[in-house]
Design an enzyme around this catalytic site. Sequence first.
Site, mmCIF file in Angstrom:
data_model
loop_
_atom_site.group_PDB
_atom_site.id
_atom_site.type_symbol
_atom_site.label_atom_id
_atom_site.label_comp_id
_atom_site.label_asym_id
_atom_site.label_seq_id
_atom_site.Cartn_x
_atom_site.Cartn_y
_atom_site.Cartn_z
ATOM 1 N N GLU A 1 9.043 -4.381 10.608
ATOM 2 C CA GLU A 1 9.485 -3.098 10.055
ATOM 3 C C GLU A 1 10.049 -2.203 11.147
ATOM 4 O OE1 GLU A 1 6.802 -1.189 7.326
ATOM 5 O OE2 GLU A 1 7.982 0.668 7.297
ATOM 6 N N ASP B 1 0.841 -1.200 0.000
ATOM 7 C CA ASP B 1 0.000 0.000 0.000
ATOM 8 C C ASP B 1 0.876 1.249 0.000
ATOM 9 O OD1 ASP B 1 0.855 -0.191 2.602
ATOM 10 O OD2 ASP B 1 -1.133 -0.029 3.517
ATOM 11 N N GLU C 1 -1.657 -5.529 8.486
ATOM 12 C CA GLU C 1 -0.842 -4.932 9.545
ATOM 13 C C GLU C 1 -1.497 -5.146 10.910
ATOM 14 O OE1 GLU C 1 0.028 -0.810 8.748
ATOM 15 O OE2 GLU C 1 0.933 -1.262 6.794
ATOM 16 N N LYS D 1 -1.329 -9.339 2.786
ATOM 17 C CA LYS D 1 -0.611 -8.879 3.984
ATOM 18 C C LYS D 1 -1.513 -7.928 4.757
ATOM 19 C CE LYS D 1 3.160 -6.041 3.820
ATOM 20 N NZ LYS D 1 2.681 -4.817 4.503
ATOM 21 N N ASP E 1 -1.122 -6.051 -0.218
ATOM 22 C CA ASP E 1 -1.552 -5.417 1.033
ATOM 23 C C ASP E 1 -3.058 -5.186 1.037
ATOM 24 O OD1 ASP E 1 0.574 -5.032 2.795
ATOM 25 O OD2 ASP E 1 1.193 -3.146 1.856
HETATM 26 O O1 KIV Z 1 3.576 -1.141 1.639
HETATM 27 C C1 KIV Z 1 4.762 -1.498 1.700
HETATM 28 O O2 KIV Z 1 5.586 -1.169 0.841
HETATM 29 C C2 KIV Z 1 5.171 -2.320 2.827
HETATM 30 C C3 KIV Z 1 6.628 -2.598 2.991
HETATM 31 C C4 KIV Z 1 7.336 -1.405 3.468
HETATM 32 C C5 KIV Z 1 6.893 -3.775 3.857
HETATM 33 O O3 KIV Z 1 4.363 -2.738 3.595
#
Ligand code: KIV
Length: 271
Positions: free
Chosen positions: A189, A51, A122, A120, A90
Amino acid sequence: MSVHNEVKKVTTNTLLRMKAAGEKIAMLTAYDFSFARVFDAAGIDVILVGDSASNVMAGHETTLPITLDQMIYHASSVIRGVNKSLVVVDLPFGTYQGNSKEALSSAIRVMKESGGHALKLEGGEEIVESVKRIISAGVPVMGHLGLTPQSIYKFGTYAVRAKEEAEAEKLKRDAILLQEAGCFAVVLEKIPAQLAKEVSESLTIPTIGIGAGPHCDGQVLVMHDMLGINNEFQPRFLRKYANLHEQITNAVQQYVKDVRRKDFPNEKEQY
Ligand code: KIV
């Protein structure tokens, strides 16, 4: 009979085997067909349709504004360029935090409409029910702990996370919870390298670090940062493998000059 070229695709099991064998995992973000095709052919294990597209593609200050439709657009473009890499997408802010039913319907939309291979999300304990529900529908999930950019307004800064004992302990618990929920990997991260080492050693699933030191089972960088397209962002953890900002600037300046002085197109460059 159909004839297919045998390509050994990277799967979530490949990543688990790589961790078990002590082989490091290389992951990069990509947001479009052309870069995804180059990265896939160059041998990247995992492509993350992050994202961070909100920042590097759309110019927003944070990752919060990007929508599910926009993520689906980026992810479906990436998928068309990929032959071998695992593509993780994401789930954007506001599409899974409400409840696990909402999370599942967002997950299903991304999987159906983009063709991505995994998602993914968070967060830890707060989202674990959603993680379980998505995984129970057959969708692989990668976790993301530490500096989770969708929570930037809670943190107030992009500084290193989990330096204090209480936050570090929570992160360790969250990592175990995500593994128990069935995640196949977890991004760490911007946390201290020693904490990332402890977490990596405590898990059987791979950790993928960004600003989390050398002991993670893999590394991820944002493509615009590592290729030097974005030359304002210079955090300590970033290694630049190219300076495309300078190369592109030189190329464009040369093109402008050539057009203005009537050098382009020349005799060979016409019909
Ligand atoms: O959105 C993204 O680029 C990420 C990475 C920084 C792991 O989540």
